[in-house]
Write a protein that holds these residues in place. Sequence first.
Motif, PDB file in Angstrom:
ATOM      1  N   PRO A  15      -0.915 -35.169  33.535  1.00  0.00           N
ATOM      2  CA  PRO A  15      -0.440 -35.963  32.401  1.00  0.00           C
ATOM      3  C   PRO A  15      -1.141 -37.313  32.223  1.00  0.00           C
ATOM      4  O   PRO A  15      -0.871 -38.004  31.243  1.00  0.00           O
ATOM      5  CB  PRO A  15       1.038 -36.173  32.714  1.00  0.00           C
ATOM      6  CG  PRO A  15       1.114 -36.117  34.191  1.00  0.00           C
ATOM      7  CD  PRO A  15       0.080 -35.116  34.610  1.00  0.00           C
ATOM      8  N   LEU A  48       3.319 -31.722  26.182  1.00  0.00           N
ATOM      9  CA  LEU A  48       3.752 -32.331  27.438  1.00  0.00           C
ATOM     10  C   LEU A  48       5.144 -31.829  27.775  1.00  0.00           C
ATOM     11  O   LEU A  48       6.069 -31.935  26.964  1.00  0.00           O
ATOM     12  CB  LEU A  48       3.755 -33.854  27.304  1.00  0.00           C
ATOM     13  CG  LEU A  48       4.077 -34.647  28.559  1.00  0.00           C
ATOM     14  CD1 LEU A  48       2.977 -34.480  29.604  1.00  0.00           C
ATOM     15  CD2 LEU A  48       4.254 -36.113  28.227  1.00  0.00           C
ATOM     16  N   ARG A  49       5.291 -31.262  28.964  1.00  0.00           N
ATOM     17  CA  ARG A  49       6.580 -30.716  29.398  1.00  0.00           C
ATOM     18  C   ARG A  49       6.907 -31.190  30.809  1.00  0.00           C
ATOM     19  O   ARG A  49       6.020 -31.466  31.606  1.00  0.00           O
ATOM     20  CB  ARG A  49       6.545 -29.190  29.403  1.00  0.00           C
ATOM     21  CG  ARG A  49       6.461 -28.591  28.036  1.00  0.00           C
ATOM     22  CD  ARG A  49       6.527 -27.109  28.138  1.00  0.00           C
ATOM     23  NE  ARG A  49       6.860 -26.546  26.851  1.00  0.00           N
ATOM     24  CZ  ARG A  49       7.352 -25.342  26.688  1.00  0.00           C
ATOM     25  NH1 ARG A  49       7.557 -24.556  27.725  1.00  0.00           N
ATOM     26  NH2 ARG A  49       7.634 -24.898  25.489  1.00  0.00           N
ATOM     27  N   LYS A  50       8.177 -31.204  31.090  1.00  0.00           N
ATOM     28  CA  LYS A  50       8.643 -31.548  32.434  1.00  0.00           C
ATOM     29  C   LYS A  50       8.424 -30.357  33.353  1.00  0.00           C
ATOM     30  O   LYS A  50       8.689 -29.220  32.984  1.00  0.00           O
ATOM     31  CB  LYS A  50      10.125 -31.919  32.382  1.00  0.00           C
ATOM     32  CG  LYS A  50      10.688 -32.416  33.687  1.00  0.00           C
ATOM     33  CD  LYS A  50      12.062 -32.991  33.451  1.00  0.00           C
ATOM     34  CE  LYS A  50      12.789 -33.406  34.694  1.00  0.00           C
ATOM     35  NZ  LYS A  50      12.071 -33.827  35.824  1.00  0.00           N
ATOM     36  N   ASN A  59       5.527 -35.320  37.572  1.00  0.00           N
ATOM     37  CA  ASN A  59       6.718 -34.609  37.108  1.00  0.00           C
ATOM     38  C   ASN A  59       6.523 -33.963  35.744  1.00  0.00           C
ATOM     39  O   ASN A  59       7.398 -33.239  35.276  1.00  0.00           O
ATOM     40  CB  ASN A  59       7.918 -35.562  37.049  1.00  0.00           C
ATOM     41  CG  ASN A  59       8.315 -36.027  38.424  1.00  0.00           C
ATOM     42  OD1 ASN A  59       8.382 -35.236  39.355  1.00  0.00           O
ATOM     43  ND2 ASN A  59       8.570 -37.320  38.562  1.00  0.00           N
ATOM     44  N   THR A  60       5.398 -34.242  35.065  1.00  0.00           N
ATOM     45  CA  THR A  60       5.111 -33.658  33.763  1.00  0.00           C
ATOM     46  C   THR A  60       3.674 -33.155  33.736  1.00  0.00           C
ATOM     47  O   THR A  60       2.876 -33.496  34.604  1.00  0.00           O
ATOM     48  CB  THR A  60       5.290 -34.688  32.619  1.00  0.00           C
ATOM     49  OG1 THR A  60       4.434 -35.798  32.858  1.00  0.00           O
ATOM     50  CG2 THR A  60       6.727 -35.155  32.505  1.00  0.00           C
ATOM     51  N   TYR A  62       0.585 -31.198  30.726  1.00  0.00           N
ATOM     52  CA  TYR A  62       0.245 -30.617  29.424  1.00  0.00           C
ATOM     53  C   TYR A  62      -0.007 -29.124  29.608  1.00  0.00           C
ATOM     54  O   TYR A  62      -0.892 -28.735  30.363  1.00  0.00           O
ATOM     55  CB  TYR A  62      -1.006 -31.282  28.840  1.00  0.00           C
ATOM     56  CG  TYR A  62      -0.790 -32.702  28.402  1.00  0.00           C
ATOM     57  CD1 TYR A  62      -0.179 -32.985  27.180  1.00  0.00           C
ATOM     58  CD2 TYR A  62      -1.184 -33.766  29.205  1.00  0.00           C
ATOM     59  CE1 TYR A  62       0.031 -34.297  26.782  1.00  0.00           C
ATOM     60  CE2 TYR A  62      -0.989 -35.066  28.808  1.00  0.00           C
ATOM     61  CZ  TYR A  62      -0.372 -35.324  27.595  1.00  0.00           C
ATOM     62  OH  TYR A  62      -0.168 -36.620  27.205  1.00  0.00           O
TER      63      TYR A  62
END
Length: 126
Positions: A15, A48-50, A59-60, A62
């Motif tokens: 990220p 962008l996702r957790k 913790n995130t 792409y």
Amino acid sequence: MQFTKNYETVFILTPVLSETQIKDTVDKFRKVLTDNGAEIVNEESMGLRKLAYPIQHKNTGYYFLFEFTAETKVPEALDVEYRRDERIIRYLTTVLDKHAVAYNERRRKGQLGKNKQTEKAGEEAK
């Protein structure tokens, strides 16, 4: 003699990259596929996702997806490039069977979650 199969690959980028770095990385893997003779059927940016759990203290990430048709040697070449690139924190390439290909096609067309009765009702209304 090589056989072609349907594949799907999902990779997660770190990220901390800028938009141009993300675009360059995705272009790099698109080029790896096309240079090895793969035909890209679909590509998606999931954004962008957790992450479910921390990876490399992040913790995130792409998420990107490529669905492609290629000879059986192409995923090996793609795997080598994933391992060499430090911007990739996770990846997974899978072979798709005929049911998964049909499912992905329906998903792209937005036909998931519809049953046959609502499809018929929609056709009759037209």
